[in-house]
Design an enzyme around this catalytic site. Structure first.
Site, PDB file in Angstrom:
ATOM      1  N   HIS A  22      -3.741   6.669   3.141  1.00 47.44           N
ATOM      2  CA  HIS A  22      -4.051   5.377   2.550  1.00 47.44           C
ATOM      3  C   HIS A  22      -5.362   4.870   3.149  1.00 47.44           C
ATOM      4  CE1 HIS A  22      -4.120   1.408   1.174  1.00 47.44           C
ATOM      5  NE2 HIS A  22      -3.868   0.876   2.352  1.00 47.44           N
ATOM      6  N   CYS A  44       0.815  -1.221   0.000  1.00 50.99           N
ATOM      7  CA  CYS A  44       0.000   0.000   0.000  1.00 50.99           C
ATOM      8  C   CYS A  44       0.852   1.276   0.000  1.00 50.99           C
ATOM      9  CB  CYS A  44      -0.959   0.007   1.184  1.00 50.99           C
ATOM     10  SG  CYS A  44      -1.848  -1.546   1.362  1.00 50.99           S
ATOM     11  N   ASN A  67     -10.153  -0.991   0.540  1.00 49.21           N
ATOM     12  CA  ASN A  67      -8.712  -0.772   0.510  1.00 49.21           C
ATOM     13  C   ASN A  67      -8.192  -1.239  -0.849  1.00 49.21           C
ATOM     14  OD1 ASN A  67      -5.936  -0.919   0.771  1.00 49.21           O
ATOM     15  ND2 ASN A  67      -5.957  -1.946   2.765  1.00 49.21           N
TER      16      ASN A  67
HETATM   17  O1  UT7 Z   1      -3.104  -1.873   4.334  1.00 48.19           O
HETATM   18  C1  UT7 Z   1      -3.110  -2.549   5.558  1.00 48.19           C
HETATM   19  C2  UT7 Z   1      -4.370  -3.377   5.603  1.00 48.19           C
HETATM   20  N1  UT7 Z   1      -4.857  -3.801   6.857  1.00 48.19           N
HETATM   21  C3  UT7 Z   1      -5.271  -3.038   7.860  1.00 48.19           C
HETATM   22  O2  UT7 Z   1      -5.135  -1.847   7.910  1.00 48.19           O
HETATM   23  C4  UT7 Z   1      -5.965  -3.739   8.965  1.00 48.19           C
HETATM   24  C5  UT7 Z   1      -5.863  -3.116  10.312  1.00 48.19           C
HETATM   25  N2  UT7 Z   1      -6.696  -3.869  11.237  1.00 48.19           N
HETATM   26  C6  UT7 Z   1      -8.019  -3.806  11.192  1.00 48.19           C
HETATM   27  O3  UT7 Z   1      -8.562  -3.027  10.417  1.00 48.19           O
HETATM   28  C7  UT7 Z   1      -8.815  -4.649  12.164  1.00 48.19           C
HETATM   29  O4  UT7 Z   1      -7.928  -5.465  12.895  1.00 48.19           O
HETATM   30  C8  UT7 Z   1      -9.878  -5.508  11.444  1.00 48.19           C
HETATM   31  C9  UT7 Z   1     -10.998  -4.622  10.963  1.00 48.19           C
HETATM   32  C10 UT7 Z   1      -9.285  -6.251  10.288  1.00 48.19           C
HETATM   33  C11 UT7 Z   1     -10.462  -6.505  12.406  1.00 48.19           C
HETATM   34  O5  UT7 Z   1     -10.979  -5.846  13.545  1.00 48.19           O
HETATM   35  P1  UT7 Z   1     -10.638  -6.388  14.996  1.00 48.19           P
HETATM   36  O6  UT7 Z   1     -11.356  -5.551  15.935  1.00 48.19           O
HETATM   37  O7  UT7 Z   1      -9.144  -6.484  15.121  1.00 48.19           O
HETATM   38  O8  UT7 Z   1     -11.321  -7.809  14.932  1.00 48.19           O
HETATM   39  P2  UT7 Z   1     -10.748  -9.271  15.223  1.00 48.19           P
HETATM   40  O9  UT7 Z   1     -10.070  -9.823  14.019  1.00 48.19           O
HETATM   41  O10 UT7 Z   1      -9.991  -9.299  16.519  1.00 48.19           O
HETATM   42  O11 UT7 Z   1     -12.091 -10.030  15.451  1.00 48.19           O
HETATM   43  C12 UT7 Z   1     -13.040  -9.622  16.469  1.00 48.19           C
HETATM   44  C13 UT7 Z   1     -14.254 -10.513  16.341  1.00 48.19           C
HETATM   45  C14 UT7 Z   1     -13.897 -11.981  16.293  1.00 48.19           C
HETATM   46  O12 UT7 Z   1     -14.958 -12.695  16.901  1.00 48.19           O
HETATM   47  P3  UT7 Z   1     -14.851 -13.226  18.412  1.00 48.19           P
HETATM   48  O13 UT7 Z   1     -13.633 -14.123  18.426  1.00 48.19           O
HETATM   49  O14 UT7 Z   1     -14.686 -11.996  19.244  1.00 48.19           O
HETATM   50  O15 UT7 Z   1     -16.136 -13.925  18.618  1.00 48.19           O
HETATM   51  C15 UT7 Z   1     -13.885 -12.288  14.815  1.00 48.19           C
HETATM   52  O16 UT7 Z   1     -14.127 -13.641  14.522  1.00 48.19           O
HETATM   53  O17 UT7 Z   1     -14.924 -10.227  15.106  1.00 48.19           O
HETATM   54  C16 UT7 Z   1     -15.026 -11.415  14.317  1.00 48.19           C
HETATM   55  N3  UT7 Z   1     -14.890 -11.045  12.920  1.00 48.19           N
HETATM   56  C17 UT7 Z   1     -15.943 -10.792  12.129  1.00 48.19           C
HETATM   57  N4  UT7 Z   1     -17.258 -10.798  12.371  1.00 48.19           N
HETATM   58  C18 UT7 Z   1     -18.084 -10.454  11.345  1.00 48.19           C
HETATM   59  C19 UT7 Z   1     -13.738 -10.895  12.190  1.00 48.19           C
HETATM   60  N5  UT7 Z   1     -14.046 -10.521  10.945  1.00 48.19           N
HETATM   61  C20 UT7 Z   1     -15.406 -10.461  10.877  1.00 48.19           C
HETATM   62  C21 UT7 Z   1     -16.322 -10.121   9.858  1.00 48.19           C
HETATM   63  N6  UT7 Z   1     -17.623 -10.143  10.137  1.00 48.19           N
HETATM   64  N7  UT7 Z   1     -15.907  -9.782   8.605  1.00 48.19           N
END
Ligand code: UT7
Length: 332
Positions: free
Chosen positions: A259, A114, A289
């Site tokens: 970005h 990115c 993104n």
């Molecule tokens: O260019 C660089 C690209 N990447 C980034 O910039 C990413 C930066 N990070 C993020 O944006 C965040 O970490 C995410 C948006 C990707 C994820 O958010 P998070 O708050 O870190 O969520 P997580 O992965 O820790 O998941 C939290 C919960 C989990 O459920 P439990 O274990 O709490 O029951 C996941 O299974 O949310 C669940 N989850 C979802 N639920 C519905 C993860 N993805 C999804 C989804 N829909 N798409």
């Protein structure tokens, strides 16, 4: 030798195919509410079958050339930033050159995820200022949709990404107060495994096999929380540094294009500096993104909408896998 390089024209292309959060919720377990709350994304664009990054890049490039009043034959260098090339080699830049119907000029792919567009801009800026090349096409082009995991295991990554391309033509400027004022770039490879697509990879023999496919090693792997935290910290630091380099304050910046990784990252950064709502790009809501393409797509939108105009001071800041990050300041 030119004191400054400047933007001669901008362009963009996003595929017509709009994919909403509700569309994704039909393919795996997610909701529009979760996606919007955590990422800000409402919809993104996916290519139609058979389209590749060079096709998107060609459309964005032709728009940028037209805006610059130039023809493809006026270019003397092509740079394409992409993390999703057609093939392992040759680079997307060579496919783009052929599509533009020109031969002979160098064509270089920049693999910096990115942050790739900023790297491309930095290379173009240096070449133009030394006089080595005069009119350089810098493109960010990505096709993510063919490499995402449409299952619950991949949903935290899949919801973020979209396809698209943005382009600029860089050339010499004679006004010391205008053009690309500064670009700074950084990397910290100790985070390399926190955001990666491991396979196919030359460290494996064979580079990919059925077992790796079954484990999903050809899909992005992301330690989302680490990415989020490092992105906010690094973006704030690089913006402070770029402003200091130019002896400017945030009040001097007319428009901020971060970005588009996650709207919550950008909101945190904008809040730290007190950027007003109308001064910050949030195109992630419509395009997701688009990695190296996000900044040039947004740039073109705001230029064409007249929000960025002659005299505007524009700040870019990016964060990416690697980790890599950086910022740039331009005066139009
Ligand atoms: O260019 C660089 C690209 N990447 C980034 O910039 C990413 C930066 N990070 C993020 O944006 C965040 O970490 C995410 C948006 C990707 C994820 O958010 P998070 O708050 O870190 O969520 P997580 O992965 O820790 O998941 C939290 C919960 C989990 O459920 P439990 O274990 O709490 O029951 C996941 O299974 O949310 C669940 N989850 C979802 N639920 C519905 C993860 N993805 C999804 C989804 N829909 N798409």
């Amino acid at each position: 030798m030119s004191l400054r390089s400047k933007i001669l024209g901008t362009g963009r292309f996003v595929p017509e195919n709009v994919v909403t959060n509700e569309d994704l919720a039909k393919r795996f377990n997610t909701t529009d509410e979760w996606i919007q709350q955590r990422t800000g994304v409402k919809e993104r664009r996916y290519i139609l079958p058979g389209q590749g990054p060079a096709e998107l890049a060609e459309k964005a490039s032709r728009a940028a050339l037209e805006a610059a009043g130039l023809a493809p034959s006026d270019l003397d260098f092509i740079l394409v930033a992409t993390q999703t090339p057609e093939h392992q080699f040759p680079g997307t830049s060579c496919y783009l050159q052929a599509r533009l119907g020109i031969k002979g000029c160098p064509a270089l792919d920049v693999a910096c995820q990115c942050t790739g567009f900023l790297h491309g801009l930095a290379i173009a800026d240096a070449y133009v200022r030394t006089g080595a090349y005069k009119r350089i096409l810098v493109v960010g082009a990505e096709v993510h949709s063919t490499g995402l995991q449409f299952t619950d295991a991949g949903r935290h990554v899949t919801v973020l990404f979209g396809d698209g391309a943005g382009a600029v033509v860089v050339g010499a400027g004679d006004d010391p107060e205008r053009g690309i004022l500064s670009i700074e770039l950084h990397a910290d490879g100790s985070f390399a495994d926190d955001l990666t697509v491991p396979a196919p990879g030359s460290v494996f023999q064979p580079r990919i096999d059925a077992d790796m496919l079954a484990k999903g090693m050809h899909y992005p792997r992301m330690n989302g929380k680490v990415v989020f935290k490092e992105a906010v910290t690094s973006l704030i630091a690089t913006i402070k540094s770029t402003l200091a380099t130019n002896h400017l304050t945030i009040a001097d910046v007319d428009f901020f294009i971060p970005h588009q990784a996650n709207m919550r990252i950008n909101e945190a950064v904008a809040k730290e500096f007190g950027f007003g709502e109308g001064k910050v790009d949030h195109s992630i809501q419509r395009y997701g993104n688009c990695a190296a393409a996000s900044v040039p797509i947004a740039f073109d939108e705001h230029v064409r909408a007249g929000r960025i105009k002659p005299g505007s001071t524009v700040l870019f800041a990016t964060f990416a896998a690697g980790f890599t990050w950086g910022s740039a300041l331009l005066r139009m």
